[in-house]
Design a protein around this motif. Sequence first.
Motif, short mmCIF file in Angstrom:
data_model
loop_
_atom_site.label_atom_id
_atom_site.label_comp_id
_atom_site.label_asym_id
_atom_site.label_seq_id
_atom_site.Cartn_x
_atom_site.Cartn_y
_atom_site.Cartn_z
N GLU A 105 72.62 33.48 48.09
CA GLU A 105 73.72 34.58 47.80
C GLU A 105 75.07 34.01 47.81
N ASN A 106 75.33 32.78 48.19
CA ASN A 106 76.68 32.08 47.85
C ASN A 106 76.69 31.73 46.40
N HIS A 110 79.71 35.58 42.55
CA HIS A 110 80.09 36.26 41.32
C HIS A 110 79.48 37.37 40.78
N ASP A 111 78.28 37.46 40.77
CA ASP A 111 77.75 38.52 40.29
C ASP A 111 77.47 39.48 41.43
N ARG A 116 76.55 43.17 39.93
CA ARG A 116 75.48 42.68 38.81
C ARG A 116 74.34 42.06 39.44
N ILE A 117 73.22 42.08 38.96
CA ILE A 117 72.02 41.27 39.62
C ILE A 117 72.02 39.95 39.18
N GLY A 118 72.04 39.27 40.21
CA GLY A 118 72.11 37.83 39.81
C GLY A 118 70.80 37.07 39.38
N LYS A 122 67.94 30.83 38.06
CA LYS A 122 69.06 30.06 37.47
C LYS A 122 69.88 29.65 38.69
N GLY A 123 70.27 30.04 39.91
CA GLY A 123 70.72 29.74 40.92
C GLY A 123 69.91 28.78 41.33
N CYS A 124 68.52 28.92 41.76
CA CYS A 124 67.75 27.85 42.40
C CYS A 124 67.95 26.37 41.61
N ARG A 125 67.80 26.63 40.31
CA ARG A 125 67.93 25.43 39.69
C ARG A 125 69.12 24.56 39.81
#
Length: 250
Positions: A105-106, A110-111, A116-118, A122-125
């Motif tokens: 979530e951190n 921004h999303d 917005r739906i993050g 991509k965040g995991c990568r």
Amino acid sequence: MNEPHSGDISMLNVCRVKALAKGGAIQVLRGVDLQIDAGEYLGVIGASGSGKSTMLRLLNRLEDPDEGTIRYGGVDLNSLPIIEVRRKIGLVMQKPVIFPGSVIENVLMHDIIAGRIGDEEKGCRWLEFVRLPRDMNCRDATALSVGQQARVQLARTLYLEPEVIMLDECTANLDARNADEILDNLEKLFPKRKRTIIHVSHQRSRLQRCRRLIYLEDGLVAASGAPEHILNDPGSPARKVLTGSGEAAQ
């Protein structure tokens, strides 16, 4: 004369004055002239109070100059929307900024703030990029070590895919192995894609990675050149503010 690249940064006679808590004011930057080319790996060194963090805050529009002009891609930075500036020019601070919630979530904050739906994958990568395994994604980010929080903050900035990333002493909170691996990855990713790294540090091992090093003194660029020249010159004042290569624990 060559047209500026979209990621070039120019600081022209930039001055910044700050009020003192006990009254009066101090001129933190005193007419800085600096050109940073797109894709450059720039190191910044200077004693406490020399203007290093203020310079980064000006580039990120957390502050604005009292005099002078900052241009990004030939355009006055103050004419660009702040949201656009902060997406293009990311700042990773020395003290990690962590929000209540999980690690993932951190990264997507921004999303989340924008409704917005993050992109969780991509965040995991990006978390893997900063050496945090996926099994940490659901952990409470506020309960992590300072070094781990520093990496979460970096992943959050990288998630926006900025054209410029500014590291304000943030690797000082990382152990040597993780810091080296992350910087290796950034070096492969950013300059080769004409994206810029600006790294403020007092650690010789970090500054030696840079392609160019500037030394700030009393709010001015007192020296600019190859790191080996500025760091190894016995007469260089930059040597007085260097620390060793030891990093903080994870």
